[in-house]
Every structure is written in C-alpha cells, then in structure tokens.
Design an enzyme around this catalytic site. Sequence first.
Site, PDB file in Angstrom:
ATOM      1  N   HIS A   1      58.028  12.442  29.839  1.00 23.54           N
ATOM      2  CA  HIS A   1      58.971  11.657  30.528  1.00 23.54           C
ATOM      3  C   HIS A   1      59.006  11.193  31.837  1.00 23.54           C
ATOM      4  CE1 HIS A   1      61.688  10.939  26.975  1.00 23.54           C
ATOM      5  NE2 HIS A   1      61.278  12.161  26.653  1.00 23.54           N
TER       6      HIS A   1
ATOM      7  N   SER B   1      52.137   9.287  18.249  1.00 23.73           N
ATOM      8  CA  SER B   1      51.955   7.987  18.764  1.00 23.73           C
ATOM      9  C   SER B   1      51.071   7.020  17.652  1.00 23.73           C
ATOM     10  CB  SER B   1      51.101   7.895  19.981  1.00 23.73           C
ATOM     11  OG  SER B   1      52.166   8.582  20.951  1.00 23.73           O
TER      12      SER B   1
ATOM     13  N   GLY C   1      55.760  12.024  16.432  1.00 22.70           N
ATOM     14  CA  GLY C   1      55.370  12.201  17.872  1.00 22.70           C
ATOM     15  C   GLY C   1      54.127  12.024  18.379  1.00 22.70           C
TER      16      GLY C   1
ATOM     17  N   TYR D   1      66.240   7.617  24.218  1.00 18.33           N
ATOM     18  CA  TYR D   1      64.918   7.435  24.820  1.00 18.33           C
ATOM     19  C   TYR D   1      65.222   6.196  26.007  1.00 18.33           C
ATOM     20  CZ  TYR D   1      60.229   6.478  26.307  1.00 18.33           C
ATOM     21  OH  TYR D   1      58.887   6.525  27.206  1.00 18.33           O
TER      22      TYR D   1
ATOM     23  N   GLY E   1      56.190   9.329  12.610  1.00 20.37           N
ATOM     24  CA  GLY E   1      57.515  10.071  13.096  1.00 20.37           C
ATOM     25  C   GLY E   1      57.225  11.509  13.758  1.00 20.37           C
TER      26      GLY E   1
ATOM     27  N   SER F   1      52.258   4.393  16.447  1.00 19.13           N
ATOM     28  CA  SER F   1      52.732   2.920  16.381  1.00 19.13           C
ATOM     29  C   SER F   1      51.605   2.292  17.731  1.00 19.13           C
ATOM     30  CB  SER F   1      54.189   3.024  16.946  1.00 19.13           C
ATOM     31  OG  SER F   1      54.578   3.404  18.080  1.00 19.13           O
TER      32      SER F   1
ATOM     33  N   ASP G   1      50.927   6.603  26.001  1.00 19.82           N
ATOM     34  CA  ASP G   1      50.350   6.526  24.247  1.00 19.82           C
ATOM     35  C   ASP G   1      49.398   5.540  24.277  1.00 19.82           C
ATOM     36  OD1 ASP G   1      52.753   8.281  24.190  1.00 19.82           O
ATOM     37  OD2 ASP G   1      53.888   6.884  23.227  1.00 19.82           O
TER      38      ASP G   1
HETATM   39  C1  GLA Z   1      57.032   8.486  24.055  1.00 18.50           C
HETATM   40  C2  GLA Z   1      56.771   7.209  25.069  1.00 18.50           C
HETATM   41  C3  GLA Z   1      55.889   7.577  26.036  1.00 18.50           C
HETATM   42  C4  GLA Z   1      56.214   8.902  26.935  1.00 18.50           C
HETATM   43  C5  GLA Z   1      56.873   9.859  26.003  1.00 18.50           C
HETATM   44  C6  GLA Z   1      57.659  11.083  26.801  1.00 18.50           C
HETATM   45  O1  GLA Z   1      55.943   8.888  23.510  1.00 18.50           O
HETATM   46  O2  GLA Z   1      56.017   6.468  24.117  1.00 18.50           O
HETATM   47  O3  GLA Z   1      55.684   6.523  26.831  1.00 18.50           O
HETATM   48  O4  GLA Z   1      57.480   8.350  27.857  1.00 18.50           O
HETATM   49  O5  GLA Z   1      57.751   9.643  24.948  1.00 18.50           O
HETATM   50  O6  GLA Z   1      56.725  11.457  27.779  1.00 18.50           O
END
Ligand code: GLA
Length: 407
Positions: A32, A148, A146, A244, A144, A150, A194
């Site tokens: 974040h 990435s 985390g 988010y 889902g 997408s 990502d």
């Molecule tokens: C998701 C978002 C990223 C980043 C993370 C948290 O993966 O797509 O851009 O903000 O959360 O670090």
Amino acid sequence: MLTIRSQFFNHFNQHPSLVVKSPGRINLIGEHTDYNHGFVLPAAIDKYIEVAIGKRTDGSIHMVALDLGETIILPIHNLTPHATQWVNYIIGVVDQVFNKSQSANNNFIGTQNTLTNTEITTAVNDTNLSGGFSICIQGNIPLGAGLSSSAAVECAVLFAINELYNLSLSKMEMALMAQAAEHKFAGVKCGLMDMFASLHGQKNKAILLDCDSLAFTYYPVELKDYSIVLFDTQIKHALASSEYNTRRLECEQGLKIIQEKYPTIKTFRDISLELVEECLATRIKVYQRCKYVVEEIARVQLAVQDLAKGDMQAFGKKMFETHEGLSKLYEVSCPELDFLVNAVSHNENVLGARMMGGGFGGCTINIIKKTAVEIITKELSAKYNQAMHKELAVYSTSIEDGTHLVA
Ligand code: GLA
C-alpha cells in the site's frame, strides 16, 4: 493437453500471429505504498497468463477465455466497461491504446514515462488495430489469491497488441496504460506495482520501484537455504476493492490536511512521523493510515539494505513488522491472514511472514528454511483447517522473467 496455438486454431481456423506470457507477482515488502509515492519490492513469479492473438479485418474483438469456456465478441470501437470482468481486462487496454493514455497521464504520479497523444495516435494510425483481433487466453495464476492475475492479463494483452501492431510502447508506458485500464474498466484505483512487476520482472531478482520518480533497481534475491512460500487463505472478502479505494482516499485526506499547514509538502515522501503526530492526531483513522504509510516507506528502504547485505534475518523481521502495521494501523488484514502469520511468527525456521497485496484475503508470503517447508506446511494446513474450516492452498514460487513472447 492442447497448446494455446492449437486451441486458437481450433477456434478461429487460422494460426495466431504470436503468443505472449505474462507472470503474476509477489511483493517482498512495501505494501500500500505504491499509490502513496513510496517504494515497493516486487518480483515476477512462475505463474502465468498466456494469450494467443491474430489480426481481424471486420472491426471486432473475438475473445475466448479457454479456462472458463466462454467467448465474447464486441465491436472494437466505443468500448465501455462490460458486465463480465475478465473481458474488462482485455478491452480496458484496447481502450487505452485508442484513448492515447490520457488517464495514465493524469492518474499516476510523476510526469515522465507517459505518452503524448500525438505519439500514440500516430502509432495507431500506422496500423490496423481498428480491424480488430481474435484472442485466446488461459492461465495458471490462482484467481483472487492476490497474485495479480488481472494485471497479468492486461499486460499480456497490451504486450501482444504492442508487438502485433508495432506500437513501440516501452514497458513503463504499457504498465501505466494497464494501470489506467484497471481504474477505468475494473473500477479498482490500484497503484502501479502489479503491472510494473509483471512487465519488468527478471529471473531471481526483486525490483525496487520508486513510485514517485518511477526509477527502479534490480536486487538479486539469494535465499540459499530458504525459500519463498505462499499460503493462500482461499478467501477474498467482498469488501476488498471498496476498502482499497477507501484507504487510498484516507491517505489523500491525510496528505491534504498536512499540506494545508505545510504547503511545501508534495507527497508522503516529505512527511515524517512527527508531522503525522502534529497534524493528524485528532483524526484517528486518517492518522493510523498515514502513520503506517510513513513507517512502511522507511522500512522498505532499510529492507533493501538488508537484502543487499544478505541479512535475511533482519529482512524477515521487517516483514513481520509490515504485517503488524497492515493489520493494526492500515486495517486491511482479516482473521484468516492474521491466523496464518501468527501461527508461524515464533517458528525459528520462518524468517518472515506477512499478508501480501491489497488484503482482505489472498496470500501470506513467507520465507521458510527449505528443510522445514514440508513439516510447516503440513502442520499449518491442519491448524488452518481446524480454526477456519477452510483448505489452505500452498504455492512454492520461483522468481522469473517478466512478460515475453513465446517462441
Ligand atoms: C494491490 C494493488 C497494488 C498495491 C497493492 C498493495 O495489489 O493492485 O497496486 O497497491 O494492492 O500494496
């Protein structure tokens, strides 16, 4: 199993012009912080989205999601967000190419590495993207979790379009456009990490990205007796994307309050913990969010020094600290993630563990002694199942190259 090339042929009765693979990502530390002008330390992994693409001449996009057995056909012009989310990751980047990356310019951070309208217009006019294309897509990035998936879809599609139509976009330009596509078509105001990581990954290297200047440096990840293991909660709480976006707003609010008193402050990079105390103490949530961000930005800078020195003990300790901040101050963890981190926090064979990515589900990232991975995994799976009534999914990952053409 059929290759993506032969599946493309089966669907379209022509051979694809090219095939592209784009990886998912992990993030060692710096969570974040990307949309707060801080630092992140991601790496591309050995899980991919693969696309096969070929030109059309009838002005339409034919999209086949092989894993889902779904086909969607749309006219290539005047694209708007679609009810089917995987479609948005494809048409979102097409829209970016046509819209000459305006939102990439506006929405993200620095002013460099963006395209001028004329540059992309020329590129698109020189080609026949307007004729449309056929595309098949498949992958093995858990959805889902985390990791990435997408962003990997967006990067794979954009990279493929860039190659197919000779658009000469740089990787950073593509990352910014994919990010803007996610904002506009998927509705998540994500940072750049990502897409950046998927495109720029290099084998066995983590990438320190300065999300203010967009400068980046590769760091070898030499774990020797240790390995990176991901424990997947197998849940994604529904509030993930709305929370988010809320976190992003809370940080913007905090920054604005500080700027009202100190107009020379430009970003979180100019903010000290003292300033957070001084300006935000009465705004409890905003205070917590900003405190976390300021601490995390500092922590990443120290963590890369640990990595450079090969001091993985110190690095791992910082991962635990990050988790604490994400859980208590930033409040993006959940009972399942906290459970997985707490369960390994006193294990001498685990150097570090923390939730990874946006939060509210997905994976924890752990640095575990190779000889202990099996036993820890076994014990944790049983405990997780007992406490949360869920199966734990476990991924051992390696760090790999970013988006590339497949020969
Ligand atoms: C998701 C978002 C990223 C980043 C993370 C948290 O993966 O797509 O851009 O903000 O959360 O670090």
